[in-house]
Scaffold this motif. Structure first.
Motif, mmCIF file in Angstrom:
data_model
loop_
_atom_site.group_PDB
_atom_site.id
_atom_site.type_symbol
_atom_site.label_atom_id
_atom_site.label_comp_id
_atom_site.label_asym_id
_atom_site.label_seq_id
_atom_site.Cartn_x
_atom_site.Cartn_y
_atom_site.Cartn_z
ATOM 1 N N LEU A 3 -58.116 -24.090 19.803
ATOM 2 C CA LEU A 3 -58.256 -25.485 20.218
ATOM 3 C C LEU A 3 -57.404 -26.415 19.358
ATOM 4 O O LEU A 3 -56.741 -27.328 19.862
ATOM 5 C CB LEU A 3 -59.728 -25.908 20.142
ATOM 6 N N GLU A 4 -57.425 -26.181 18.055
ATOM 7 C CA GLU A 4 -56.683 -27.052 17.155
ATOM 8 C C GLU A 4 -55.175 -26.835 17.290
ATOM 9 O O GLU A 4 -54.395 -27.794 17.202
ATOM 10 C CB GLU A 4 -57.147 -26.829 15.718
ATOM 11 N N ALA A 5 -54.762 -25.584 17.514
ATOM 12 C CA ALA A 5 -53.332 -25.320 17.705
ATOM 13 C C ALA A 5 -52.828 -26.014 18.969
ATOM 14 O O ALA A 5 -51.728 -26.580 18.985
ATOM 15 C CB ALA A 5 -53.091 -23.815 17.791
ATOM 16 N N ALA A 6 -53.634 -25.991 20.030
ATOM 17 C CA ALA A 6 -53.250 -26.681 21.265
ATOM 18 C C ALA A 6 -53.182 -28.190 21.031
ATOM 19 O O ALA A 6 -52.291 -28.874 21.550
ATOM 20 C CB ALA A 6 -54.246 -26.359 22.375
ATOM 21 N N ALA A 7 -54.107 -28.717 20.234
ATOM 22 C CA ALA A 7 -54.094 -30.144 19.915
ATOM 23 C C ALA A 7 -52.832 -30.516 19.144
ATOM 24 O O ALA A 7 -52.225 -31.566 19.400
ATOM 25 C CB ALA A 7 -55.344 -30.515 19.109
ATOM 26 N N MET A 8 -52.427 -29.654 18.208
ATOM 27 C CA MET A 8 -51.221 -29.943 17.436
ATOM 28 C C MET A 8 -49.976 -29.902 18.318
ATOM 29 O O MET A 8 -49.049 -30.695 18.120
ATOM 30 C CB MET A 8 -51.091 -28.958 16.273
ATOM 31 N N GLN A 9 -49.964 -29.025 19.287
ATOM 32 C CA GLN A 9 -48.850 -29.013 20.229
ATOM 33 C C GLN A 9 -48.807 -30.312 21.033
ATOM 34 O O GLN A 9 -47.732 -30.870 21.290
ATOM 35 C CB GLN A 9 -48.978 -27.814 21.184
ATOM 36 N N GLN A 10 -49.965 -30.803 21.413
ATOM 37 C CA GLN A 10 -50.034 -32.070 22.146
ATOM 38 C C GLN A 10 -49.533 -33.222 21.273
ATOM 39 O O GLN A 10 -48.809 -34.112 21.740
ATOM 40 C CB GLN A 10 -51.469 -32.333 22.599
ATOM 41 N N ILE A 11 -49.903 -33.183 20.005
ATOM 42 C CA ILE A 11 -49.474 -34.240 19.085
ATOM 43 C C ILE A 11 -47.962 -34.189 18.887
ATOM 44 O O ILE A 11 -47.295 -35.232 18.872
ATOM 45 C CB ILE A 11 -50.230 -34.108 17.748
ATOM 46 N N ARG A 12 -47.406 -32.999 18.759
ATOM 47 C CA ARG A 12 -45.950 -32.885 18.642
ATOM 48 C C ARG A 12 -45.267 -33.448 19.880
ATOM 49 O O ARG A 12 -44.224 -34.103 19.792
ATOM 50 C CB ARG A 12 -45.549 -31.424 18.441
ATOM 51 N N GLY A 13 -45.872 -33.192 21.036
ATOM 52 C CA GLY A 13 -45.321 -33.736 22.269
ATOM 53 C C GLY A 13 -45.358 -35.250 22.292
ATOM 54 O O GLY A 13 -44.415 -35.905 22.767
ATOM 55 N N MET A 14 -46.422 -35.836 21.748
ATOM 56 C CA MET A 14 -46.523 -37.289 21.682
ATOM 57 C C MET A 14 -45.390 -37.888 20.862
ATOM 58 O O MET A 14 -44.943 -39.003 21.126
ATOM 59 C CB MET A 14 -47.864 -37.700 21.055
ATOM 60 N N LEU A 15 -44.940 -37.141 19.870
ATOM 61 C CA LEU A 15 -43.889 -37.635 18.973
ATOM 62 C C LEU A 15 -42.481 -37.283 19.460
ATOM 63 O O LEU A 15 -41.509 -37.500 18.752
ATOM 64 C CB LEU A 15 -44.111 -37.078 17.562
ATOM 65 N N GLY A 16 -42.395 -36.721 20.650
ATOM 66 C CA GLY A 16 -41.090 -36.434 21.213
ATOM 67 C C GLY A 16 -40.772 -34.971 21.353
ATOM 68 O O GLY A 16 -39.689 -34.602 21.804
ATOM 69 N N GLY A 17 -41.725 -34.109 20.946
ATOM 70 C CA GLY A 17 -41.495 -32.679 21.094
ATOM 71 C C GLY A 17 -40.538 -32.125 20.051
ATOM 72 O O GLY A 17 -40.269 -32.743 19.022
ATOM 73 N N GLY A 18 -40.002 -30.951 20.319
ATOM 74 C CA GLY A 18 -39.085 -30.305 19.390
ATOM 75 C C GLY A 18 -37.866 -31.170 19.124
ATOM 76 O O GLY A 18 -37.322 -31.795 20.022
ATOM 77 N N GLY A 19 -37.466 -31.205 17.865
ATOM 78 C CA GLY A 19 -36.323 -32.025 17.472
ATOM 79 C C GLY A 19 -36.711 -33.317 16.795
ATOM 80 O O GLY A 19 -35.899 -33.924 16.105
#
Length: 210
Positions: free
Chosen positions: A101-117
């Motif tokens: 659950l937390e790993a999926a949340a962190m992926q969502q947060i990375r996406g909020m910040l623009g994703g990879g890069g």
């Protein structure tokens, strides 16, 4: 020369940054589950916990630990809880499901910040993963800080609210990963024992007077 009209893709846009910071407010308003379940009056928030851990990290300057990295790990280690809440062993969620659950949340947060890069998003994700794995010296220390902050807070609640919170001390017994963490924990234990002895002495003295 005119200012650029937009930032590089490595930097979150204004909208992405404010979306992320708005999410982080959840860490300020959500109370720590363990204290809520024990009926603590005005329990600390997740952000309260993380803040004191960040200050703990500042105190290890001049040691073998990279205190800047420890501060970053402290700031990030519970970030996923902004989306999934503070899941404790008493919540009936397995360690595997909690991590998923937390790993999926962190992926969502990375996406909020623009994703990879996005430099900030990538670093936040990497720091969270480092903490979860607990293999670097800094991650081991910050995991000790996580437990230390909890038992120190338990000791403070016991003194301020007349509670017995032994289970929080039991849950950390023998689980220290670093000598520094163990030594700080021993200082908390010593102060807790002294406080209990003072309460007992006061109660005995009052009994004699009665």
């Amino acid at each position: 020369m005119a200012a650029p009209s937009s930032f590089d893709a490595a930097v979150p846009s204004a909208a992405q940054a404010v979306d992320f910071l708005t999410l982080v407010e959840q860490l300020k308003v959500q109370k720590r589950t363990g204290w809520v379940k024990r009926g603590v009056d005005r329990p600390e928030s997740i952000a309260d916990h993380m803040y004191r851990m960040g200050l703990m990290a500042m105190l290890v300057q001049g040691t073998q630990y990279d205190y800047h990295r420890c501060m970053k790990l402290s700031l990030v280690h519970d970030l996923a809880e902004a989306l999934v809440g503070d899941i404790t062993p008493t919540c009936g969620v397995s360690e595997e499901d909690k991590h998923r659950l937390e790993a999926a949340a962190m992926q969502q947060i990375r996406g909020m910040l623009g994703g990879g890069g996005c430099l900030a998003g990538d670093e936040i994700g990497d720091l969270w993963q480092e903490y979860e794995l607990g293999q670097t010296e800094e991650a081991k220390l910050v995991k000790d800080f996580d437990k230390l902050e909890m038992i120190l807070q338990a000791h403070e609640y016991e003194g301020a609210q007349g509670m017995q919170l032994q289970e929080f001390f039991d849950s950390t017994a023998g689980k220290w990963r670093t000598e520094l963490g163990r030594s700080w924990a021993e200082e908390v234990y010593k102060r807790r024992q002294a406080a209990a002895q003072a309460v007992a002495a006061t109660a005995a003295a009052n009994g004699k007077e009665g």
